[in-house]
Motif scaffolding. Structure first.
Motif, short mmCIF file in Angstrom:
data_model
loop_
_atom_site.label_atom_id
_atom_site.label_comp_id
_atom_site.label_asym_id
_atom_site.label_seq_id
_atom_site.Cartn_x
_atom_site.Cartn_y
_atom_site.Cartn_z
N THR A 1 25.36 -16.74 -5.07
CA THR A 1 25.32 -16.31 -5.61
C THR A 1 26.07 -15.00 -5.34
OG1 THR A 1 22.96 -16.60 -5.84
CG2 THR A 1 24.08 -14.40 -6.65
N GLY A 2 27.60 -14.96 -6.40
CA GLY A 2 28.50 -14.86 -5.67
C GLY A 2 29.41 -14.69 -7.33
N ASP A 3 30.84 -13.68 -6.34
CA ASP A 3 31.98 -14.22 -7.76
C ASP A 3 32.83 -15.26 -8.02
OD1 ASP A 3 34.95 -14.07 -8.29
OD2 ASP A 3 34.45 -11.87 -9.77
N ARG A 4 33.33 -16.22 -8.12
CA ARG A 4 33.90 -17.56 -7.87
C ARG A 4 35.29 -17.32 -7.65
NH1 ARG A 4 32.45 -22.95 -9.03
NH2 ARG A 4 34.77 -24.27 -8.75
N GLN A 5 35.87 -16.77 -8.42
CA GLN A 5 37.36 -16.43 -7.99
C GLN A 5 37.22 -15.84 -6.62
OE1 GLN A 5 39.19 -14.14 -10.37
NE2 GLN A 5 40.92 -14.03 -9.87
N LEU A 6 36.73 -14.86 -6.39
CA LEU A 6 37.24 -13.77 -5.24
C LEU A 6 36.99 -15.22 -4.11
CD1 LEU A 6 35.56 -10.72 -5.72
CD2 LEU A 6 37.76 -11.25 -5.28
N LEU A 7 35.54 -16.29 -4.26
CA LEU A 7 35.60 -17.28 -2.82
C LEU A 7 35.99 -17.97 -2.47
CD1 LEU A 7 31.20 -17.26 -4.00
CD2 LEU A 7 32.43 -16.36 -1.54
N ALA A 8 37.09 -18.41 -4.11
CA ALA A 8 38.38 -19.34 -3.76
C ALA A 8 39.07 -19.62 -3.07
CB ALA A 8 38.51 -20.49 -5.28
N GLN A 9 39.46 -17.54 -3.72
CA GLN A 9 40.61 -16.63 -2.29
C GLN A 9 40.24 -16.77 -1.15
OE1 GLN A 9 41.58 -12.62 -4.01
NE2 GLN A 9 43.47 -12.63 -2.67
N MET A 10 38.76 -16.52 -0.76
CA MET A 10 38.31 -16.04 0.22
C MET A 10 38.38 -18.04 1.77
SD MET A 10 35.14 -15.27 2.35
CE MET A 10 34.49 -17.00 2.01
N LEU A 11 38.40 -18.28 0.53
CA LEU A 11 38.64 -19.72 1.70
C LEU A 11 39.59 -20.51 1.69
CD1 LEU A 11 36.03 -21.85 -0.62
CD2 LEU A 11 35.56 -21.04 1.90
N SER A 12 41.32 -19.87 1.03
CA SER A 12 42.01 -20.73 0.39
C SER A 12 43.38 -19.68 2.04
CB SER A 12 42.29 -20.01 -0.95
OG SER A 12 42.86 -20.71 -2.07
N ASN A 13 42.42 -18.52 1.68
CA ASN A 13 43.26 -17.71 2.57
C ASN A 13 43.06 -17.83 4.40
OD1 ASN A 13 43.14 -15.36 0.52
ND2 ASN A 13 43.32 -14.45 1.72
N LEU A 14 41.26 -18.13 4.57
CA LEU A 14 40.84 -18.45 5.62
C LEU A 14 42.34 -19.99 5.57
CD1 LEU A 14 37.34 -18.42 5.76
CD2 LEU A 14 39.31 -17.08 7.22
N VAL A 15 42.11 -21.05 4.96
CA VAL A 15 42.52 -22.08 5.34
C VAL A 15 44.22 -21.91 5.44
CG1 VAL A 15 43.46 -24.62 4.37
CG2 VAL A 15 41.08 -23.75 4.09
N GLU A 16 44.76 -20.81 4.59
CA GLU A 16 46.18 -20.92 4.82
C GLU A 16 46.55 -20.49 6.13
OE1 GLU A 16 49.53 -18.58 2.07
OE2 GLU A 16 47.41 -19.60 0.81
N ASN A 17 45.58 -19.97 6.18
CA ASN A 17 46.26 -18.61 7.45
C ASN A 17 46.23 -19.88 8.45
OD1 ASN A 17 46.50 -15.93 8.45
ND2 ASN A 17 44.79 -16.93 10.14
N ALA A 18 45.18 -20.34 9.13
CA ALA A 18 45.40 -21.64 9.73
C ALA A 18 46.44 -22.21 9.80
CB ALA A 18 43.79 -22.39 9.35
N LEU A 19 46.12 -22.33 8.04
CA LEU A 19 48.20 -24.04 8.59
C LEU A 19 49.67 -22.84 9.22
CD1 LEU A 19 47.37 -25.69 5.48
CD2 LEU A 19 46.82 -26.66 7.73
N HIS A 20 49.11 -22.22 8.47
CA HIS A 20 50.37 -20.91 8.15
C HIS A 20 50.69 -20.41 10.31
CE1 HIS A 20 53.81 -18.82 7.08
NE2 HIS A 20 53.36 -17.70 7.81
N HIS A 21 49.24 -20.29 10.77
CA HIS A 21 49.80 -19.96 12.17
C HIS A 21 49.68 -20.63 13.33
CE1 HIS A 21 50.31 -15.97 11.18
NE2 HIS A 21 49.54 -16.08 10.13
N THR A 22 49.41 -22.30 13.03
CA THR A 22 49.18 -23.16 13.88
C THR A 22 50.16 -24.43 13.88
OG1 THR A 22 48.14 -24.89 12.38
CG2 THR A 22 47.00 -23.18 13.71
N PRO A 23 51.19 -24.76 14.93
CA PRO A 23 52.06 -25.69 15.43
C PRO A 23 51.90 -26.79 14.00
CG PRO A 23 51.66 -25.68 17.35
CD PRO A 23 50.74 -24.93 16.24
N ALA A 24 53.20 -27.46 13.34
CA ALA A 24 52.41 -28.81 13.37
C ALA A 24 52.11 -29.75 14.44
CB ALA A 24 54.32 -29.55 13.23
#
Length: 460
Positions: free
Chosen positions: A354-377
């Motif tokens: 139970t929650g806000d779909r848009q905010l939960l999507a942003q939380m998941l996006s931030n986590l994935v994007e942060n992991a992709l952004h701060h790890t090497p190829a």
């Protein structure tokens, strides 16, 4: 001054709600006791009068039986013996002949009256006096078959004494009750006012700037303690928000100084050095880029503030977290491949929240994007969603360089960035947003070492 303060304290005590409430219940109790007194007084008096009448009636009919068997002379002898021996206490007798002549007795003659009669005997009767007044008698009269009159009477002082005893008992009980009510009200009011004064002192300390002040509880778990617990929780939340505001202000002053300086430098370069249209365009584009970055940063700060305020909680609905996480993972697959990463998606079906779909999507996006952004190829990033007991568990893990343990507690702060990340684009607000969204949904977030790499685990 010394006399004014106790007077003021007493006046405040008398005006307190608890004292007035105690007095109200005391008056209510007194009214109830008065009604009870009336009922007891009337019932006891009626019972004793009935008992006296029954005793006198029994005595009279016993003597009437003696008259039936032995005649008037035998009855007179029996009454004389009873007067002399007084085996039945202070009972008075009168036997009159049909011509109203007193045959025997310790009462003066009187007109015949059948049944129960209350009267005050004549002064020449041998009846005791109380407080200078002649005693009131209660008698039972009986006209005998030969026309003679028999009266058996008893002093009504016992009834009067009982009535006085009831009145005294209720008077003492009422006075003691009222006294205890006033004393109890004063004690309760004093205790209540002391606790209110504690709340007032704490409030004044907070108004003077000491946001760490808290109201001490008594540990009684009563209504006041529950109110204090709620107030302390509110004060803790206010202090947290104020500390966050001060931190944001400090972070803005510190971290936005550089982009603002660059923006100003671009504008100065355009004014002083640009001599061609192309140079003006390049300087303008650079300034617009810096302004867009600043606007994006301020927008992120505003979103974080809105999330932390809990305004979106009113729009909560049931969200299929499995479907949402799968769509976020699929959206980042192309970006992961372009940057040379592997995005491993492990989603368990049927995970709902139970929650806000848009905010939960942003939380998941931030986590994935942060992991992709701060790890090497060549690194692998894993997005996993599943059930954990009766709750849910979300994890975004990688096999990159990880985060030093000493810095893990700081990465969720606004504008905080690792030293190795300062050369890359970003505002340092992504994980701060993740923390705010998790807190809004009642989720906990922690960092775990994956040896190698790092795992960000959200549970709730």
């Amino acid at each position: 001054m010394s006399s004014a303060r106790p007077t003021s304290r007493l006046a405040r005590l008398l005006r307190s709600a608890s004292f007035r409430l105690t007095l109200f219940y005391a008056v209510l109790f007194m009214a109830s006791a008065g009604a009870l007194f009336g009922a007891v007084y009337w019932t006891a008096t009626a019972a004793m009068q009935t008992d006296m009448a029954a005793v006198l009636r029994s005595e009279a009919y016993q003597l009437a039986e003696v008259h039936r068997r032995s005649g008037l002379g035998g009855l007179a002898d029996q009454i004389a013996r009873r007067i002399n021996f007084r085996t039945r206490g202070p009972i008075f007798y009168l036997l009159q002949a049909p011509n109203r002549r007193v045959v025997v007795g310790n009462l003066p003659g009187m007109p015949p009256v059948d049944g129960v009669v209350d009267f005050v005997p004549q002064p020449d009767a041998a009846v005791p006096e109380a407080d200078g007044e002649r005693a009131k008698l209660t008698g039972f009269g009986l006209t005998l078959p030969d026309g003679s009159f028999l009266l058996v009477a008893q002093d009504a002082a016992r009834l009067t004494d009982m009535q006085h005893a009831i009145v005294r008992a209720f008077a003492w009980a009422s006075g003691l009750t009222l006294l205890l009510a006033i004393a109890g009200g004063a004690f309760l009011s004093s205790s209540f006012l002391r606790r209110i004064d504690t709340i007032t002192r704490t409030s004044r300390a907070i108004m003077e700037g000491d946001l760490s002040a808290r109201i001490p509880a008594h540990g009684t778990h009563d209504e006041i303690d529950q109110l204090i617990a709620s107030l302390n929780a509110m004060l803790g939340r206010i202090q947290q928000l104020m500390d966050g505001l001060r931190q944001v202000s400090s972070d803005i002053a510190h971290d936005l100084r550089t982009p603002l300086g660059r923006l100003r430098q671009h504008l100065e370069d355009a004014r002083e050095r640009a001599t061609t249209t192309e140079a003006y365009d390049a300087a303008t584009d650079a300034a617009i880029a810096e302004a867009d970055e600043l606007l994006e940063t301020f927008s992120a700060l505003l979103r974080i503030a809105q999330v932390e305020a809990g305004a979106q909680r009113r729009a909560f609905t049931e969200v299929d977290l499995s479907e949402l996480a799968r769509s976020v993972g699929e959206a980042y697959q192309p970006a992961a491949e372009d940057s040379g990463h592997t995005l491993d998606i492990r989603i368990e079906d049927g995970v709902r929240l139970t929650g806000d779909r848009q905010l939960l999507a942003q939380m998941l996006s931030n986590l994935v994007e942060n992991a992709l952004h701060h790890t090497p190829a060549g690194s692998t990033v894993t997005l996993a969603v599943g059930k954990a007991g009766t709750g849910i568990a979300i994890e975004v893990a990688d096999n990159g360089p990880g985060i030093p343990e000493a810095e893990r507690a700081k990465v969720f702060d606004r504008f905080y960035r690792l030293d190795r990340s300062r050369s890359t684009a970003g505002s340092g607000l992504g994980l701060a947003m993740v923390k705010a969204i998790a807190g809004l949904h009642g989720l906990t977030i922690e960092l775990r070492d994956r040896n190698p790499g790092l795992g960000v685990v959200v549970t709730g």
